[in-house]
Design a protein around this motif. Sequence first.
Motif, PDB file in Angstrom:
ATOM      1  N   UNK A   1      67.917 104.491  96.407  1.00 50.83           N
ATOM      2  CA  UNK A   1      67.312 105.645  97.071  1.00 50.83           C
ATOM      3  C   UNK A   1      67.902 106.939  96.530  1.00 50.83           C
ATOM      4  N   UNK A   2      69.223 106.978  96.377  1.00 46.94           N
ATOM      5  CA  UNK A   2      69.879 108.167  95.813  1.00 46.94           C
ATOM      6  C   UNK A   2      69.380 108.455  94.399  1.00 46.94           C
ATOM      7  N   UNK A   3      69.230 107.406  93.598  1.00 49.60           N
ATOM      8  CA  UNK A   3      68.757 107.589  92.221  1.00 49.60           C
ATOM      9  C   UNK A   3      67.327 108.132  92.203  1.00 49.60           C
ATOM     10  N   UNK A   4      66.480 107.607  93.070  1.00 47.26           N
ATOM     11  CA  UNK A   4      65.096 108.096  93.136  1.00 47.26           C
ATOM     12  C   UNK A   4      65.038 109.546  93.611  1.00 47.26           C
ATOM     13  N   UNK A   5      65.858 109.886  94.589  1.00 48.26           N
ATOM     14  CA  UNK A   5      65.897 111.275  95.067  1.00 48.26           C
ATOM     15  C   UNK A   5      66.398 112.204  93.966  1.00 48.26           C
TER      16      UNK A   5
ATOM     17  N   UNK B   1      65.946 111.787  90.768  1.00 49.66           N
ATOM     18  CA  UNK B   1      64.816 111.951  89.831  1.00 49.66           C
ATOM     19  C   UNK B   1      63.791 112.937  90.373  1.00 49.66           C
ATOM     20  N   UNK B   2      63.507 112.842  91.676  1.00 47.70           N
ATOM     21  CA  UNK B   2      62.542 113.753  92.273  1.00 47.70           C
ATOM     22  C   UNK B   2      63.054 115.193  92.238  1.00 47.70           C
ATOM     23  N   UNK B   3      64.357 115.369  92.488  1.00 53.98           N
ATOM     24  CA  UNK B   3      64.953 116.717  92.414  1.00 53.98           C
ATOM     25  C   UNK B   3      64.841 117.266  90.999  1.00 53.98           C
ATOM     26  N   UNK B   4      65.091 116.420  90.027  1.00 58.92           N
ATOM     27  CA  UNK B   4      65.038 116.830  88.625  1.00 58.92           C
ATOM     28  C   UNK B   4      63.612 117.241  88.244  1.00 58.92           C
ATOM     29  N   UNK B   5      62.635 116.573  88.843  1.00 55.28           N
ATOM     30  CA  UNK B   5      61.237 116.889  88.563  1.00 55.28           C
ATOM     31  C   UNK B   5      60.757 118.085  89.385  1.00 55.28           C
ATOM     32  N   UNK B   6      61.595 118.534  90.324  1.00 51.23           N
ATOM     33  CA  UNK B   6      61.233 119.684  91.146  1.00 51.23           C
ATOM     34  C   UNK B   6      60.342 119.342  92.322  1.00 51.23           C
ATOM     35  N   UNK B   7      60.227 118.080  92.641  1.00 54.35           N
ATOM     36  CA  UNK B   7      59.375 117.637  93.750  1.00 54.35           C
ATOM     37  C   UNK B   7      60.059 117.900  95.091  1.00 54.35           C
ATOM     38  N   UNK B   8      61.349 117.709  95.149  1.00 57.04           N
ATOM     39  CA  UNK B   8      62.087 117.984  96.400  1.00 57.04           C
ATOM     40  C   UNK B   8      63.195 118.971  96.150  1.00 57.04           C
TER      41      UNK B   8
END
Length: 106
Positions: free
Chosen positions: A93-97, A99-106
Motif C-alpha cells: 500500500x505504501x509503495x502504491x501511494x 507511485x500515485x504521489x509521484x504521478x501527482x494523483x494524490x
Amino acid sequence: MDDKKAFPQPSAIILEEQNDLSLGEICQACSVRVETIIELVDEGVLSPIGREPHLWLFTGAHLRRATVAIRLQRDLGVNMAGAALALQLLDELDALQAKLRKMGVI
C-alpha cells in the motif's frame, strides 16, 4: 534565574532513528522476550543483519515493523503469520501511494 539552570534539559535517544540495535535492545524497546523477536525473524517480518541471533543488528525500521506486528498480535489476536501478511500488504500500500504521489494523483 536562568531557565536553563532551573529546568534540566531532557536527553533521550529516539530508537526509531537508531541503527545497529542488538537483539537485547530491540527486545527491551518492544517489551518482549527474545523468542518473540526470533519468531518475527523466522516469519520474515524482520530481516536483521548477521547470521546468528547474538550477532543480529536491527534498524529503526525493524523496530517499527516489530512494534506493529506485536500490536497486531496482542491487540487483535493475529498470529505471527497473519502479522507478516498484514505488514506485507501495508508495504505494498505504501509503495502504491508513493507511485500515485509521484504521478501527482494524490
